[in-house]
Design a protein around this motif. Sequence first.
Motif, short mmCIF file in Angstrom:
data_model
loop_
_atom_site.label_atom_id
_atom_site.label_comp_id
_atom_site.label_asym_id
_atom_site.label_seq_id
_atom_site.Cartn_x
_atom_site.Cartn_y
_atom_site.Cartn_z
N ILE A 11 0.84 -1.20 0.00
CA ILE A 11 0.00 0.00 0.00
C ILE A 11 0.88 1.25 0.00
O ILE A 11 0.60 2.23 -0.69
N LYS A 12 1.96 1.17 0.75
CA LYS A 12 2.91 2.31 0.75
C LYS A 12 3.43 2.57 -0.66
O LYS A 12 3.45 3.71 -1.14
N THR A 13 3.86 1.48 -1.28
CA THR A 13 4.39 1.60 -2.65
C THR A 13 3.31 2.15 -3.58
O THR A 13 3.58 3.02 -4.41
N ALA A 14 2.11 1.62 -3.43
CA ALA A 14 1.01 2.07 -4.27
C ALA A 14 0.82 3.58 -4.15
O ALA A 14 0.61 4.27 -5.15
N PHE A 15 0.92 4.06 -2.94
CA PHE A 15 0.72 5.50 -2.74
C PHE A 15 1.78 6.33 -3.43
O PHE A 15 1.48 7.36 -4.03
N SER A 16 3.01 5.85 -3.34
CA SER A 16 4.06 6.66 -3.97
C SER A 16 3.96 6.55 -5.49
O SER A 16 4.17 7.52 -6.21
N LYS A 17 3.59 5.35 -5.98
CA LYS A 17 3.50 5.18 -7.43
C LYS A 17 2.28 5.91 -8.00
O LYS A 17 2.37 6.63 -8.99
N TYR A 19 0.13 8.16 -6.46
CA TYR A 19 -0.18 9.54 -6.08
C TYR A 19 1.04 10.36 -5.69
O TYR A 19 0.91 11.51 -5.29
N LYS A 20 2.21 9.74 -5.78
CA LYS A 20 3.42 10.42 -5.31
C LYS A 20 3.23 10.95 -3.88
O LYS A 20 3.66 12.05 -3.53
N ALA A 21 2.54 10.14 -3.10
CA ALA A 21 2.27 10.55 -1.72
C ALA A 21 2.84 9.51 -0.76
O ALA A 21 3.16 8.39 -1.16
N GLU A 22 2.98 9.90 0.51
CA GLU A 22 3.53 8.98 1.50
C GLU A 22 2.59 8.78 2.65
O GLU A 22 1.99 9.72 3.15
N ILE A 23 2.45 7.56 3.07
CA ILE A 23 1.70 7.30 4.30
C ILE A 23 2.56 6.37 5.15
O ILE A 23 3.36 5.59 4.63
N ASP A 24 2.42 6.47 6.47
CA ASP A 24 3.27 5.60 7.29
C ASP A 24 2.48 4.50 8.00
O ASP A 24 3.03 3.47 8.36
N THR A 25 1.20 4.70 8.22
CA THR A 25 0.43 3.61 8.83
C THR A 25 -0.85 3.34 8.04
O THR A 25 -1.36 4.24 7.37
N VAL A 26 -1.29 2.13 8.15
CA VAL A 26 -2.54 1.76 7.51
C VAL A 26 -3.40 1.07 8.56
O VAL A 26 -2.90 0.29 9.37
N GLU A 27 -4.66 1.40 8.59
CA GLU A 27 -5.52 0.79 9.59
C GLU A 27 -6.19 -0.47 9.03
O GLU A 27 -7.00 -0.41 8.12
N PHE A 28 -5.81 -1.60 9.62
CA PHE A 28 -6.40 -2.87 9.21
C PHE A 28 -7.42 -3.33 10.24
O PHE A 28 -7.27 -3.08 11.43
N GLN A 29 -8.43 -4.01 9.79
CA GLN A 29 -9.29 -4.73 10.72
C GLN A 29 -9.81 -5.96 9.99
O GLN A 29 -9.75 -6.04 8.77
N SER A 30 -10.29 -6.94 10.78
CA SER A 30 -10.82 -8.10 10.08
C SER A 30 -12.19 -7.74 9.53
O SER A 30 -12.95 -7.02 10.17
N THR A 31 -12.47 -8.23 8.36
CA THR A 31 -13.71 -7.87 7.68
C THR A 31 -14.92 -8.40 8.43
O THR A 31 -14.91 -9.55 8.89
N ARG A 32 -15.90 -7.57 8.57
CA ARG A 32 -17.11 -8.01 9.28
C ARG A 32 -17.81 -9.10 8.48
O ARG A 32 -17.74 -9.14 7.26
N LYS A 33 -18.47 -9.96 9.23
CA LYS A 33 -19.08 -11.15 8.63
C LYS A 33 -20.03 -10.84 7.46
O LYS A 33 -20.14 -11.62 6.53
#
Length: 602
Positions: A11-17, A19-33
């Motif tokens: 996801i980090k790579t995707a952002f730089s490729k 949008y030329k943007a940087e993010i340092d954290t991504v919020e994950f959670q398990s998908t609701r049923k």
Amino acid sequence: MTIQETLLQHIKTAFSKLYKAEIDTVEFQSTRKEFEGDITVVTFPMLRVVKMNPEQLGENLGNYLVKHVDEVKAFNVVKGFLNIVIDDVFYLNFFNTIKENSTYGFKPQTNEAIMVEYSSPNTNKPLHLGHIRNNLLGYSVAEILKASGHKVYKTQIINDRGIHICKSMLAWKRFAPNGSDGNKETPETTLNPDLRKGDKLVGNYYVKFDQEYKKEIASLVAQGKTEEAAKKEAPILLEAQNMLLKWEAGDNEVVALWQMMNAWVYEGFETTYNNLGVDFDCYYYESDTYLLGKEFVAEGLKSGVFFKKEDGSVWCDLTADGLDEKIVLRADGTAVYITQDIGTAIQRIKDYPDVEGMVYTVGNEQDYHFKVLFLILKKLGFEWAKNLYHLSYGMVDLPSGKMKSREGTVVDADDLIVEMTNTAKELSQELGKLDNYSDQEKHTIYNTIGLGALKYYILKVDPKKRILFDPKESVDFQGNTGPFIQYTYARIQAILRKADFNTNVTLSAVETSLHEKEKELIKQLELFPEVIQNAAQNHSPALIANYTYDLVKEFNSFYQNVSILGADNQNEKVFRVQLSQVVANTIKNAFGLLGIKAPERM
RNA sequence: GGUCGCAUAGCUCAGCUGGAUAGAGCACCUGCCUUCUAAGCAGGCGGUCCUAGGUUCGAAUCCUAGUGCGAUCACCA
């Protein structure tokens, strides 16, 4: 690398490729049923970095991940949520890495040692329900800390000195009837079967003292004294106080009596600990450590940590820290509660130099006391003082209100254990599942179930919350209970006994596909290591209990919806047995952390 | 009075560092045992997340104030 870490990288790579943007954290959670997918990325926070609508961002990221990450099979977007479907291959591979590991989730032991104190009873009365919560919590936290990679010493502090002990001693001297050998009754010779356990006998005399004390007060009041004066002047109390003075002076006769009666109590306690299944690596006695405490008070007085008042009492001024002044030594030079706690802490570090931190399992009524104790130890300059933790837990209430020893509403620990075992027995006999086992086997199973019910009932609640102990509810063995979980374990064992084919193979995704329920189970198993670390950090067995319950619910659903031994083909059969085996092992290990046994059958 | 803790369905409890329509169990109501243990499974009913403000794209969750309950502020332990 976990799947989350993999996704994060991409996801980090995707952002730089993209949008030329940087993010340092991504919020994950398990998908609701109710949605399709396994892992969900919350894209809302990312909108700060790239200005666009969340659906569009989700689409773009999803497409990127499907193209670049093998494990990502598909995705869907709902508002700011990107639901990712992970390929079965990943889960099956993961399962294969843990299926042979009998201690999956546990970290290897490091040299970082922690001492866990729990129990810490007074030696004048038997253990009750409150102690049970303390014991179960302390034992479990110790086991959890071990599983999280610490070296652990379990210990207790035995409150074996003080006026309360003298009360029992005095009452015994005065009122004890003769036993079978013609001398004053002892646990061995008593004619009263209820008093054969030493702590019960001593506790009995503590009650006797109180009864006599009240009688004397009443008669003094009748003679015209005020109640307050009567309470202070009652002859029996004065005699007990006198006895304490003699004890402190080392009077031979008093000390001998004290030793004898304490020994009775220790033996009684040991029986209860055994029945409860808790143990200790070392013991500390206040009668041993209070002198060391006094030494350090003297030292602190020299170094200016403490100061002396006119009457000779020694204090610590904690007002700068938002607390009050605290007395650490009485005017007459005798030790108070905190004096011996200071001594005990120091003694422990002396005895076990590898200990870097200590956990004190003590009720929340003593929150203030431990705040003060830790602060004083810091002021005395002990480096380890910053690693002291008060595992504070809420009181145990009954539906009728608080437990009060004076009103006889205390639930006795030994009685409760027997009651729980009996309930297990009754229910078990009703169901008739154990009819062809020996009495010995049956008894062991009843005990396992009864204790499992009790322990789970108490440990599933967040330690800091108070517990309402409803005897009726505690013997309920359905739903979110210990026996429910034990039952699932026993059912799996029955399957494993019946599986008469070779399961010692590793299946690849080509050979079997995953049923939805199987995938859910593997996902649940994946969480276990993190749950242990979390439980250790938060000193909370409740997290382990809740996790185990979720795992078991998931398994039962699998069990009822999918045939294991009747699967369509051999590969599926093998896989399902393997999966059941890993689930069973995880239940057993998780329950082990709670001090609960998992029965082979029930 | 000062300080600390707690408040979620009728009851007992979950709810991670803020994220989708707040979840379980018990109780109550429906189904499911000729097939691996029905101490089980599938489903239904049930909520002003104590109150009022605030922070923000978003609050049961964070902040402030209040209310209620509990603990503590002993030369008791």
